[in-house]
Scaffold this active site. Structure first.
Site, PDB file in Angstrom:
ATOM      1  N   ASP A   9      56.241  16.880   9.402  1.00  0.00           N
ATOM      2  CA  ASP A   9      56.039  15.432   9.855  1.00  0.00           C
ATOM      3  C   ASP A   9      56.885  14.654   8.899  1.00  0.00           C
ATOM      4  O   ASP A   9      56.747  14.695   7.578  1.00  0.00           O
ATOM      5  CB  ASP A   9      54.666  15.098   9.613  1.00  0.00           C
ATOM      6  CG  ASP A   9      54.188  13.952  10.579  1.00  0.00           C
ATOM      7  OD1 ASP A   9      55.058  12.867  10.492  1.00  0.00           O
ATOM      8  OD2 ASP A   9      53.400  13.787  11.384  1.00  0.00           O
ATOM      9  N   ASP A 330      35.839  60.848   1.651  1.00  0.00           N
ATOM     10  CA  ASP A 330      35.627  62.329   1.697  1.00  0.00           C
ATOM     11  C   ASP A 330      34.240  62.489   1.845  1.00  0.00           C
ATOM     12  O   ASP A 330      33.394  61.845   1.074  1.00  0.00           O
ATOM     13  CB  ASP A 330      36.319  62.706   0.638  1.00  0.00           C
ATOM     14  CG  ASP A 330      36.230  64.451   0.720  1.00  0.00           C
ATOM     15  OD1 ASP A 330      37.173  65.180   1.093  1.00  0.00           O
ATOM     16  OD2 ASP A 330      35.363  65.001   0.184  1.00  0.00           O
ATOM     17  N   ILE A 331      33.815  63.368   2.791  1.00  0.00           N
ATOM     18  CA  ILE A 331      32.292  63.613   2.926  1.00  0.00           C
ATOM     19  C   ILE A 331      32.060  64.495   1.429  1.00  0.00           C
ATOM     20  O   ILE A 331      32.702  65.672   1.495  1.00  0.00           O
ATOM     21  CB  ILE A 331      32.302  64.594   4.120  1.00  0.00           C
ATOM     22  CG1 ILE A 331      32.322  63.668   5.171  1.00  0.00           C
ATOM     23  CG2 ILE A 331      30.613  64.929   4.098  1.00  0.00           C
ATOM     24  CD1 ILE A 331      32.230  64.192   6.342  1.00  0.00           C
ATOM     25  N   ASN A 338      29.205  73.654   6.551  1.00  0.00           N
ATOM     26  CA  ASN A 338      29.928  74.377   7.263  1.00  0.00           C
ATOM     27  C   ASN A 338      29.182  75.672   7.041  1.00  0.00           C
ATOM     28  O   ASN A 338      28.865  76.634   7.866  1.00  0.00           O
ATOM     29  CB  ASN A 338      31.440  74.522   7.106  1.00  0.00           C
ATOM     30  CG  ASN A 338      32.175  73.403   7.753  1.00  0.00           C
ATOM     31  OD1 ASN A 338      31.585  72.699   8.864  1.00  0.00           O
ATOM     32  ND2 ASN A 338      33.312  73.057   7.304  1.00  0.00           N
ATOM     33  N   ASP A 347      31.684  69.980  12.976  1.00  0.00           N
ATOM     34  CA  ASP A 347      32.399  69.485  13.681  1.00  0.00           C
ATOM     35  C   ASP A 347      31.788  68.088  14.098  1.00  0.00           C
ATOM     36  O   ASP A 347      32.403  66.973  14.515  1.00  0.00           O
ATOM     37  CB  ASP A 347      33.155  70.069  14.865  1.00  0.00           C
ATOM     38  CG  ASP A 347      34.144  70.920  14.403  1.00  0.00           C
ATOM     39  OD1 ASP A 347      34.542  70.877  13.293  1.00  0.00           O
ATOM     40  OD2 ASP A 347      34.574  71.977  15.335  1.00  0.00           O
ATOM     41  N   GLU A 373      37.856  67.005   5.773  1.00  0.00           N
ATOM     42  CA  GLU A 373      36.661  65.850   5.836  1.00  0.00           C
ATOM     43  C   GLU A 373      37.447  64.926   5.136  1.00  0.00           C
ATOM     44  O   GLU A 373      36.402  63.896   4.659  1.00  0.00           O
ATOM     45  CB  GLU A 373      35.530  66.606   4.989  1.00  0.00           C
ATOM     46  CG  GLU A 373      35.849  66.809   3.611  1.00  0.00           C
ATOM     47  CD  GLU A 373      36.350  68.199   3.314  1.00  0.00           C
ATOM     48  OE1 GLU A 373      36.087  68.731   2.037  1.00  0.00           O
ATOM     49  OE2 GLU A 373      36.897  68.865   4.266  1.00  0.00           O
TER      50      GLU A 373
END
Length: 462
Positions: A9, A330-331, A338, A347, A373
């Site tokens: 402006d 990460d788990i 497993n 899974d 994972e």
């Protein structure tokens, strides 16, 4: 609220007043008086939205606006024309050169901020779709077909006893195609609208039923089948707070009753073009990338996609001067899951975790499975503090409720550790991208060493 605003402006008082209002709304703000200054700012510190006074006696601001919209590098910047005479001719001229909206002075602050929020939401969604489209082409997939002007599905929604034949005629003539008429009450009751309109024009010019129409706008935006449809609302003249409410509920654009056919058709055509472009880009992502760049188990992106998309996120971070956060999640003790319950159970945990992550991140964020994972999350425009908070939220998503192993098996509780790295304020070069992921990995290792179910932030990347 976040975003960068550029004010153009010639009048210093106008610039100062607008800048104070934008800063109060928590925007980053640049202000200038001339085209030369504006071009320099745009080249070094690109804004998300421009507030431009087109009524300059010295410079041709209309031509400048047209140039911005015709340049692929700047066409995505939202533009609001301010200081324009409140006439049909002036509004049409501003929209015709590419302005996304026109707000004559004196501006209503509530409506101005609602319009800015609406345009920034659209810009963010468009940027994400275009970014993913460029990633797919970089990976070697065929470019999507060019966008052609095609007949769109348009519906005029009105209260059953207040249908405006003049509005219907104006729409039909302006768009050059038939327009369906639907009652607002009928649409609210219907479980589906077929065919789904590309554009809903909602007649709210009689404010006697405004609460039902507020509900209608929100309802259409929340339904899966109509979520991507655009919405143009016709509101009574002199009701800026009502217009602002419609925008905040999800409407894409607003016109006042009595708007000329030319302006109405310009706005409607712009919304239809945007809808068709977004549809095309979504199809590109769905069809071109799905099989090659997604993990077949979780449906998340895989490492191949991550490598290409992270490069673009880093380039975007460097160009905008805003931080980019990368997390590795990460788990904990996943091998024991497993070993104890079998790989099928493992899974199921991975699939459910992927769903939790996907449902709790922004559309612009990237979430991918990059190892057995291990998951990667990239969050653009995210500071170190915001990244730590987001990482703790994601960590709690894992341990907040057990995972269902199915087939009568036990509910299994697991935890996760998260490592976070954040780029510097000036972004990160492509060659440093590997280092950033390494820093996130190192932070993940530190989180596990500290006892797991932890978040660790890499100090080196902050």
């Amino acid at each position: 609220m976040s975003g960068r605003i550029l004010i153009i402006d010639t009048v210093a008082t106008n610039r100062i007043v607008l800048k104070v209002k934008m800063l109060a709304a928590q925007f980053s703000v640049d202000a200038c008086s001339s085209r030369i200054e504006a071009e320099a700012i745009i080249s070094t510190n690109r804004p998300d939205l421009i507030l431009i006074n087109l009524s300059d006696p010295v410079e041709d601001r209309h031509e400048f606006c047209r140039t911005l919209k015709n340049d692929p590098q700047t066409s995505g910047i939202a533009v609001i024309a301010v200081g324009v005479a409140d006439t049909s001719k002036a509004r049409f001229a501003a929209l015709d050169v590419g302005a996304d909206d026109v707000l004559p002075r004196p501006m209503n602050d509530t409506l101005l901020l609602a319009r800015i929020r609406s345009l920034l939401r659209v810009r963010s969604a468009s940027q994400e779709l275009l970014l993913r489209d460029s990633t797919s082409r970089a990976l070697g997939f065929e470019e999507a077909n060019a966008l052609f002007e095609t007949a769109a599905h348009v519906a005029l929604l009105s209260p059953e006893d207040m249908q405006d034949g003049n509005l219907l005629t104006m729409l039909g003539k302006g768009l050059g195609q038939p327009v369906r008429t639907l009652s607002t009450a009928g649409v609210l009751k219907a479980t589906a609208v077929t065919p789904v309109p590309d554009l809903f024009v909602i007649d709210a010019s009689s404010d006697t039923s405004q609460h039902a129409l507020f509900r209608l706008v929100s309802d259409l935006r929340s339904r899966s089948e109509t979520r991507q449809s655009t919405q143009l609302i016709v509101v009574p003249h002199g009701k800026p707070d009502m217009a602002a409410m419609f925008l905040d509920l999800g409407a894409d654009d607003i016109v006042t009753s009595g708007t000329s056919q030319g302006e109405l058709s310009l706005r409607a055509k712009a919304l239809i073009r945007r809808k068709l472009l977004h549809d095309r880009l979504r199809d590109t992502v769905r069809n071109g990338l799905h099989a090659a760049v997604t993990d077949p188990l979780t449906g998340l992106y895989n490492r191949r996609y991550v490598e290409s998309h992270l490069t673009r996120l880093a380039e975007q971070s460097r160009g905008s001067g805003r931080e980019l956060a990368v997390m590795m999640l990460d788990i904990d003790y996943f091998k024991s899951v497993n070993d104890t319950y079998g790989h099928a159970a493992g899974d199921k945990v991975l699939v459910q975790l992927a769903d939790r992550l996907r449902e709790n991140l922004r559309a612009i964020d990237l979430v991918a499975r990059v190892g057995g994972e291990e998951f990667l999350v990239a969050m653009p425009r995210t500071s170190a503090v915001q990244a730590r908070n987001a990482a703790n939220r994601l960590r709690r998503l894992v341990n907040c409720r057990p995972f269902d192993l199915g087939d009568g098996g036990p509910k299994l509780r697991v935890t996760a550790s998260v490592g976070v790295a954040v780029s510097g304020q000036n972004g990160m070069h492509q060659t440093e991208l590997t280092r950033m992921c390494d820093l996130a990995d190192a932070a993940l290792y530190a989180a596990k060493s500290a006892g797991r179910d932890q978040v660790a932030l890499s100090k080196s990347a902050a």
